[in-house]
Design an enzyme around this catalytic site. Sequence first.
Site, PDB file in Angstrom:
ATOM      1  N   LYS A  20       0.374  -8.237  -5.409  1.00 27.93           N
ATOM      2  CA  LYS A  20       0.619  -6.949  -5.393  1.00 27.93           C
ATOM      3  C   LYS A  20       1.568  -6.747  -6.655  1.00 27.93           C
ATOM      4  CE  LYS A  20       0.318  -3.113  -3.123  1.00 27.93           C
ATOM      5  NZ  LYS A  20      -0.841  -2.816  -2.103  1.00 27.93           N
TER       6      LYS A  20
HETATM    7  N1  GLU Z   1      -3.725  -1.305  -3.015  1.00 29.73           N
HETATM    8  C1  GLU Z   1      -4.710  -1.109  -1.919  1.00 29.73           C
HETATM    9  C2  GLU Z   1      -4.004  -1.932  -0.733  1.00 29.73           C
HETATM   10  O1  GLU Z   1      -3.029  -1.833  -0.489  1.00 29.73           O
HETATM   11  C3  GLU Z   1      -6.273  -1.965  -2.528  1.00 29.73           C
HETATM   12  C4  GLU Z   1      -5.949  -3.369  -3.151  1.00 29.73           C
HETATM   13  C5  GLU Z   1      -7.196  -3.718  -3.630  1.00 29.73           C
HETATM   14  O2  GLU Z   1      -8.057  -3.085  -3.637  1.00 29.73           O
HETATM   15  O3  GLU Z   1      -7.059  -4.829  -4.178  1.00 29.73           O
HETATM   16  O4  GLU Z   1      -4.800  -2.484   0.043  1.00 29.73           O
END
Ligand code: GLU
Length: 476
Positions: free
Chosen positions: A107
């Site tokens: 993240k």
């Molecule tokens: N930000 C989104 C999540 O928390 C998508 C992550 C992604 O598609 O890699 O799942």
Amino acid sequence: MTVRKEPGFRESVNLMFNRAVALMDLSPGLEEKIRVCNATYIVRFGVRLRGKMHTFTGYRSVHSEHMEPVKGGIRYATSVNQNEVEALAALMTYKCALVETPFGGAKGGLCIDPRAWDEHELERITRRFAYELVKRDLIHPAQNVPAPDMGTGEREMAWIADQYARMHTTDINARACVTGKPLDSGGIFGRVEATGRGVQYALREFFRHEEDKRKAGLSGDLDGKRIIVQGLGNVGYHAAKFLSEEDGARIIGVIERDGGILDPEGVNIERIHAWMQKHGTIKGYADTHFTEDGAGLLEAECDILIPAALEGVINLGNARRIRAPLIIEAANGPVTAGADEILRQKGTVIIPDLYANAGGVTVSYFEWVKNLSHMRFGRLQRRQEEARYRLLIDELERLDRYLGDAWSMTPDFKQKYLRGADELELVRSGLDDTMRAAYGAMREVWHGRDDVHDLRVAAYVVSIERVARSYRSKGL
Ligand code: GLU
């Protein structure tokens, strides 16, 4: 385990992890290896804007590299901090394992209020942040693939993709360095709606199982169910829109940061959304049903509560007063570990975040595969499928003529049947299948084991087992 003091987000995720591993037979070393966050990179960079140098702080945290690339969004918010990014990265590991996307968890975040900057300023900031991450391979098609999250969207992903391409001019897979891009930068149909769509598919799947509904004291299908949604961002908006327009659910409440609307008759999501796009606030939309105390509406009576905004909104302070019998966590971490315990004791059923909002990363996976294959889905087979369907239709038409008035094809059958699936249909079908399969895996543990009493623990058990298997097979 009793949680008396409100834990932080990272601690909350750890407590939930611990609750699951306590029921599993992992070696202590492996348990620790899976729990810890592998690395967090913090960067402080300057961008000259409005006549002076501004320093920004950004993060990219890699929780687990049992599979690579690692995957997870980049969030823009002033509340971003290391603890939050690490908690979210951990959730990505478990989420990816649960829906079988072949990624580790990561993240990113930038400490910024995106509304405080103009578009061209945001572009410079984003490109500079991307530059810092790309040069350390923290954005890379084979190693680390970001995506949108709170405060970011297609626009930012396009800038990131372009920044990477400029720094890797001969990388033929450059576009796969980030997902959630606009269509003309290598995106995929259905990615913007994906997380909200996934919430809809998750609820549909839940409502297919009598036993599960009964646990929440609910019956029937989604038609007429009263829903309160917190947060009308990309996820909350799409979930509410699809559930009301396609499943007949009644959205009776919408909660935003500066107030909420509660109308037992049901609200019009499109109109509220359009108002918010124009005015940047929910205030002023409706006088009669509006309240400044948005958070208070979380406690209103409804059938389904959809927290789709920030983490920690259901906590030790309000958990006891939450009346919804079913909560689906469209956001990451909206229920703290303490609140989770209280709600479980009350008999509230919670469809947990790592499953409920996995639609985003699932369609990101499809986009990544599309980028690596350099071809849109359906391109090879669509017309061939149509040709085969045509054979059948021709035969049916012959029968139609032969039988005269006794039988005929339903008027739009031919048209519907003849159309080969386009990319959007394929994406939705892949997402639906993924959400059903993951629910099945959770459900098997939930109902199949005497020591598992809720979906969250079930989800963690499934995920952790898969991550553990992957570590074991590598000999770690
Ligand atoms: N930000 C989104 C999540 O928390 C998508 C992550 C992604 O598609 O890699 O799942």
